[in-house]
Design an enzyme around this catalytic site. Structure first.
Site, short mmCIF file in Angstrom:
data_model
loop_
_atom_site.label_atom_id
_atom_site.label_comp_id
_atom_site.label_asym_id
_atom_site.label_seq_id
_atom_site.Cartn_x
_atom_site.Cartn_y
_atom_site.Cartn_z
CB SER A 177 -0.82 -0.39 1.44
OG SER A 177 -1.40 1.12 1.30
CE1 TYR A 190 -4.37 -2.28 5.03
CE2 TYR A 190 -3.50 0.02 4.80
CZ TYR A 190 -4.01 -1.04 4.09
OH TYR A 190 -4.00 -1.49 2.78
#
Length: 285
Positions: A177, A190
């Site tokens: 990401s 995350y």
């Protein structure tokens, strides 16, 4: 809509999210994309393949000639829809339901895929979860461990189970990401897992280079998937993607071609690298 609003405000009460309630629906099948046999005769596993990026990857892989096994947690309706889309492309699809945080289930996924299709050529590690918290102190040890269990431990379990079946020319593609490079104050756990995926990709690529197996990653920016309305409040969803140079969220079918490229022979001299479909955000790495 106000200038900074990109989507209608919305929120889903259950996680993982579902595509059914989303408005608008994500774009996943990219009608203008024409397959050219890049994955003809190949077999791929796509985790998190029931919706969003995973669904789009499964569909485009099928359009390029691959049979696909998709893995999902519990979203039966979304998984069935993905299977229907893959079969409309003229390929076979195996949908496998279970928790990728369990190493035994990951081994079962690989075994059932090889039993069904006779081989395995590509592994796409894509499944993930996120749990935003305004304050770091609100991230509990249980949340931290759960996020790591799904987002990075499962990648190790799947790669470990798949490797005995991947031969020369095989490929592993991991989903990281933009948060691995920029960080995110609401997504500390995350973002940490996504950074771990970058290091995992680079290290595993070197470990497998002499075996002719390539390992790469894709680092999406803000992409419109069920993960978004199921984890952010309506006001955040309404502005999702407004902070990137393109001033909008991306669609899954704008990301999936990266996976086709990295899974196919077109990227035969590329390993340990990351592609960045993120709406124009410049990052290092």
């Amino acid at each position: 809509m106000p200038s900074d609003q990109t989507l209608p405000p919305q929120q889903q009460d259950t996680r993982p999210g579902r595509e059914g309630p989303m408005d608008p629906k994500p774009q996943e099948r990219r009608p203008e994309y024409r397959g050219s046999g890049k994955l003809e005769g190949k077999v791929a596993i796509v985790t998190g393949g029931d919706s969003g990026i995973g669904r789009s990857v499964a569909v485009l892989f099928a359009r390029e000639g691959a049979d696909v096994a998709i893995v999902y947690l519990e979203e039966d309706e979304d998984a069935e829809e993905t299977r229907r889309f893959v079969e409309q492309e003229g390929r076979r699809c195996l949908a496998l339901r279970g928790d990728l945080g369990e190493p035994g289930f990951c081994s079962e996924v690989v075994r059932r895929t090889v039993d069904e299709f006779g081989r395995l050529d590509v592994l796409v590690n894509n499944a993930a979860e996120q749990h935003p918290q305004q304050n770091f102190e609100d991230v509990t040890p249980e949340q931290w461990e759960q996020t790591f269990r799904t987002n990075i431990h499962a990648y190790f379990y799947m790669a470990h189970a798949a490797l005995p079946h991947l031969g020369e020319g095989g490929a592993i593609v991991n989903t990281t990401s933009v948060t691995a490079y920029k960080g995110n104050p609401m997504l500390v756990d995350y973002s940490s897992t996504k950074g771990a995926i970058v290091a995992f990709t680079r290290s595993l690529s070197m470990a497998l280079a002499e075996r002719g197996i390539r390992v790469n990653a894709v680092a999406p920016g803000p992409i419109w998937t069920p993960l978004i309305p199921s984890t952010f409040p309506p006001e955040k969803v309404a502005e999702f993607g407004a902070n990137v140079p393109m001033k909008r969220p991306g669609q899954p079918d704008e990301v999936a071609p990266c996976y086709v490229f990295l899974a196919s022979g077109d990227s035969s001299y590329i390993s340990g690298q990351t592609l960045h479909p993120n709406g124009g955000t410049v990052v290092n790495g």
